[in-house]
Design a protein around this motif. Structure first.
Motif, mmCIF file in Angstrom:
data_model
loop_
_atom_site.group_PDB
_atom_site.id
_atom_site.type_symbol
_atom_site.label_atom_id
_atom_site.label_comp_id
_atom_site.label_asym_id
_atom_site.label_seq_id
_atom_site.Cartn_x
_atom_site.Cartn_y
_atom_site.Cartn_z
ATOM 1 N N LEU A 49 0.824 -1.209 0.000
ATOM 2 C CA LEU A 49 0.000 0.000 0.000
ATOM 3 C C LEU A 49 0.855 1.254 0.000
ATOM 4 C CD1 LEU A 49 -2.755 -1.109 2.531
ATOM 5 C CD2 LEU A 49 -2.852 -1.127 0.032
ATOM 6 N N GLU A 50 1.902 1.261 0.801
ATOM 7 C CA GLU A 50 2.807 2.412 0.842
ATOM 8 C C GLU A 50 3.496 2.631 -0.505
ATOM 9 O OE1 GLU A 50 3.312 4.803 3.148
ATOM 10 O OE2 GLU A 50 1.613 3.860 4.152
ATOM 11 N N ALA A 51 3.933 1.561 -1.128
ATOM 12 C CA ALA A 51 4.608 1.669 -2.427
ATOM 13 C C ALA A 51 3.656 2.185 -3.501
ATOM 14 C CB ALA A 51 5.201 0.322 -2.822
ATOM 15 N N LEU A 52 2.394 1.769 -3.450
ATOM 16 C CA LEU A 52 1.417 2.224 -4.437
ATOM 17 C C LEU A 52 1.179 3.728 -4.348
ATOM 18 C CD1 LEU A 52 -1.193 -0.679 -4.240
ATOM 19 C CD2 LEU A 52 0.443 -0.232 -6.083
ATOM 20 N N ARG A 53 1.269 4.275 -3.149
ATOM 21 C CA ARG A 53 1.067 5.719 -2.960
ATOM 22 C C ARG A 53 2.116 6.554 -3.706
ATOM 23 N NH1 ARG A 53 -0.273 4.053 2.517
ATOM 24 N NH2 ARG A 53 -2.485 4.424 2.831
ATOM 25 N N SER A 54 3.249 5.969 -4.015
ATOM 26 C CA SER A 54 4.329 6.735 -4.653
ATOM 27 C C SER A 54 4.232 6.756 -6.180
ATOM 28 C CB SER A 54 5.687 6.152 -4.238
ATOM 29 O OG SER A 54 5.853 4.861 -4.812
ATOM 30 N N ILE A 55 3.265 6.075 -6.761
ATOM 31 C CA ILE A 55 3.122 6.034 -8.219
ATOM 32 C C ILE A 55 2.072 7.075 -8.628
ATOM 33 C CG2 ILE A 55 2.513 4.612 -10.205
ATOM 34 C CD1 ILE A 55 3.385 2.158 -8.532
ATOM 35 N N PRO A 56 2.484 8.130 -9.321
ATOM 36 C CA PRO A 56 1.552 9.231 -9.598
ATOM 37 C C PRO A 56 0.381 8.872 -10.509
ATOM 38 C CG PRO A 56 3.668 9.600 -10.696
ATOM 39 C CD PRO A 56 3.823 8.393 -9.815
ATOM 40 N N GLU A 57 0.517 7.861 -11.356
ATOM 41 C CA GLU A 57 -0.569 7.480 -12.259
ATOM 42 C C GLU A 57 -1.703 6.736 -11.559
ATOM 43 O OE1 GLU A 57 3.028 8.076 -14.738
ATOM 44 O OE2 GLU A 57 2.650 6.960 -12.916
ATOM 45 N N ILE A 58 -1.473 6.302 -10.341
ATOM 46 C CA ILE A 58 -2.527 5.607 -9.596
ATOM 47 C C ILE A 58 -3.498 6.647 -9.064
ATOM 48 C CG2 ILE A 58 -3.064 4.206 -7.572
ATOM 49 C CD1 ILE A 58 -0.481 2.679 -8.091
ATOM 50 N N THR A 59 -4.748 6.567 -9.534
ATOM 51 C CA THR A 59 -5.756 7.547 -9.140
ATOM 52 C C THR A 59 -6.628 7.057 -7.994
ATOM 53 O OG1 THR A 59 -7.299 6.708 -10.812
ATOM 54 C CG2 THR A 59 -5.851 8.515 -11.468
ATOM 55 N N GLN A 60 -6.624 5.741 -7.767
ATOM 56 C CA GLN A 60 -7.456 5.183 -6.702
ATOM 57 C C GLN A 60 -6.926 3.800 -6.346
ATOM 58 O OE1 GLN A 60 -11.523 5.097 -7.920
ATOM 59 N NE2 GLN A 60 -12.304 4.559 -5.903
ATOM 60 N N CYS A 61 -6.966 3.479 -5.071
ATOM 61 C CA CYS A 61 -6.593 2.142 -4.612
ATOM 62 C C CYS A 61 -7.550 1.768 -3.487
ATOM 63 C CB CYS A 61 -5.145 2.117 -4.116
ATOM 64 S SG CYS A 61 -4.666 0.506 -3.428
ATOM 65 N N GLU A 62 -8.211 0.631 -3.652
ATOM 66 C CA GLU A 62 -9.189 0.201 -2.668
ATOM 67 C C GLU A 62 -8.879 -1.213 -2.211
ATOM 68 O OE1 GLU A 62 -13.127 2.594 -3.985
ATOM 69 O OE2 GLU A 62 -12.486 0.994 -5.340
ATOM 70 N N VAL A 63 -8.995 -1.445 -0.896
ATOM 71 C CA VAL A 63 -8.841 -2.780 -0.327
ATOM 72 C C VAL A 63 -10.184 -3.481 -0.497
ATOM 73 C CG1 VAL A 63 -8.340 -4.098 1.757
ATOM 74 C CG2 VAL A 63 -7.113 -1.950 1.314
ATOM 75 N N MET A 64 -10.149 -4.676 -1.055
ATOM 76 C CA MET A 64 -11.363 -5.388 -1.411
ATOM 77 C C MET A 64 -11.558 -6.622 -0.534
ATOM 78 S SD MET A 64 -12.242 -3.485 -3.958
ATOM 79 C CE MET A 64 -13.529 -4.387 -4.786
ATOM 80 N N SER A 65 -12.819 -7.020 -0.370
ATOM 81 C CA SER A 65 -13.120 -8.335 0.192
ATOM 82 C C SER A 65 -13.287 -9.272 -0.991
ATOM 83 C CB SER A 65 -14.389 -8.283 1.035
ATOM 84 O OG SER A 65 -15.493 -7.991 0.202
ATOM 85 N N GLY A 66 -13.294 -10.547 -0.730
ATOM 86 C CA GLY A 66 -13.506 -11.491 -1.815
ATOM 87 C C GLY A 66 -12.206 -11.940 -2.466
ATOM 88 N N VAL A 72 -6.754 -1.316 -8.077
ATOM 89 C CA VAL A 72 -5.958 -0.123 -8.338
ATOM 90 C C VAL A 72 -6.407 0.468 -9.670
ATOM 91 C CG1 VAL A 72 -3.621 0.746 -8.715
ATOM 92 C CG2 VAL A 72 -4.016 -1.116 -7.083
ATOM 93 N N ARG A 73 -6.802 1.726 -9.664
ATOM 94 C CA ARG A 73 -7.173 2.418 -10.896
ATOM 95 C C ARG A 73 -5.979 3.250 -11.362
ATOM 96 N NH1 ARG A 73 -12.459 2.142 -12.283
ATOM 97 N NH2 ARG A 73 -13.843 1.361 -10.668
ATOM 98 N N VAL A 74 -5.681 3.122 -12.644
ATOM 99 C CA VAL A 74 -4.524 3.804 -13.228
ATOM 100 C C VAL A 74 -5.007 4.696 -14.363
ATOM 101 C CG1 VAL A 74 -2.338 3.466 -14.453
ATOM 102 C CG2 VAL A 74 -3.015 1.867 -12.656
ATOM 103 N N GLY A 75 -4.511 5.920 -14.403
ATOM 104 C CA GLY A 75 -4.756 6.839 -15.514
ATOM 105 C C GLY A 75 -3.411 7.297 -16.045
ATOM 106 N N ALA A 76 -3.106 6.962 -17.291
ATOM 107 C CA ALA A 76 -1.786 7.266 -17.848
ATOM 108 C C ALA A 76 -1.931 7.836 -19.256
ATOM 109 C CB ALA A 76 -0.930 6.004 -17.876
#
Length: 108
Positions: A49-66, A72-76
């Motif tokens: 999770l911490e590493a994902l925060r450092s990638i600027p193209e990641i616009t959203q990250c959600e912890v899922m059940s299931g 992770v949503r990416v916009g590039a």
């Protein structure tokens, strides 16, 4: 022809020039993708999770059940950049596997 252009520049009819790279078209819209991430350990995967925060193209990250751990949503700017983001995520310690889907259209 050159004299005419020089006269138009001198008279102020031509006030500048614009350089267009490539074929002159505007850049395309953002390429959106969703990357589903499986972590080795859901309960101790905070470093991912911490590493994902450092990638600027990641616009959203959600912890899922299931089935998936993270969505992770990416916009590039390009599909190649989405691929580089995916490569970076897949290589992270703690990431077991990923599934990537490109967004074709947005309905809502």
């Amino acid at each position: 022809m050159r004299q005419r252009i020089e006269r138009l520049e001198r008279d102020g009819a031509i006030q500048g020039y614009t350089l267009r790279l490539g074929d002159g078209r505007q850049p395309t819209a953002t390429i959106n993708a969703v990357i589903f991430v499986y972590r080795y350990d859901r309960m101790r995967g905070a470093q991912v999770l911490e590493a994902l925060r450092s990638i600027p193209e990641i616009t959203q990250c959600e912890v899922m059940s299931g089935e998936f751990d993270l969505m992770v949503r990416v916009g590039a700017a390009s599909a190649e950049r989405v691929h580089k983001v995916w490569t970076e995520i897949a290589a992270m310690p703690g990431v077991e596997n990923t599934v990537t889907s490109f967004v074709l259209s947005a309905v809502v």
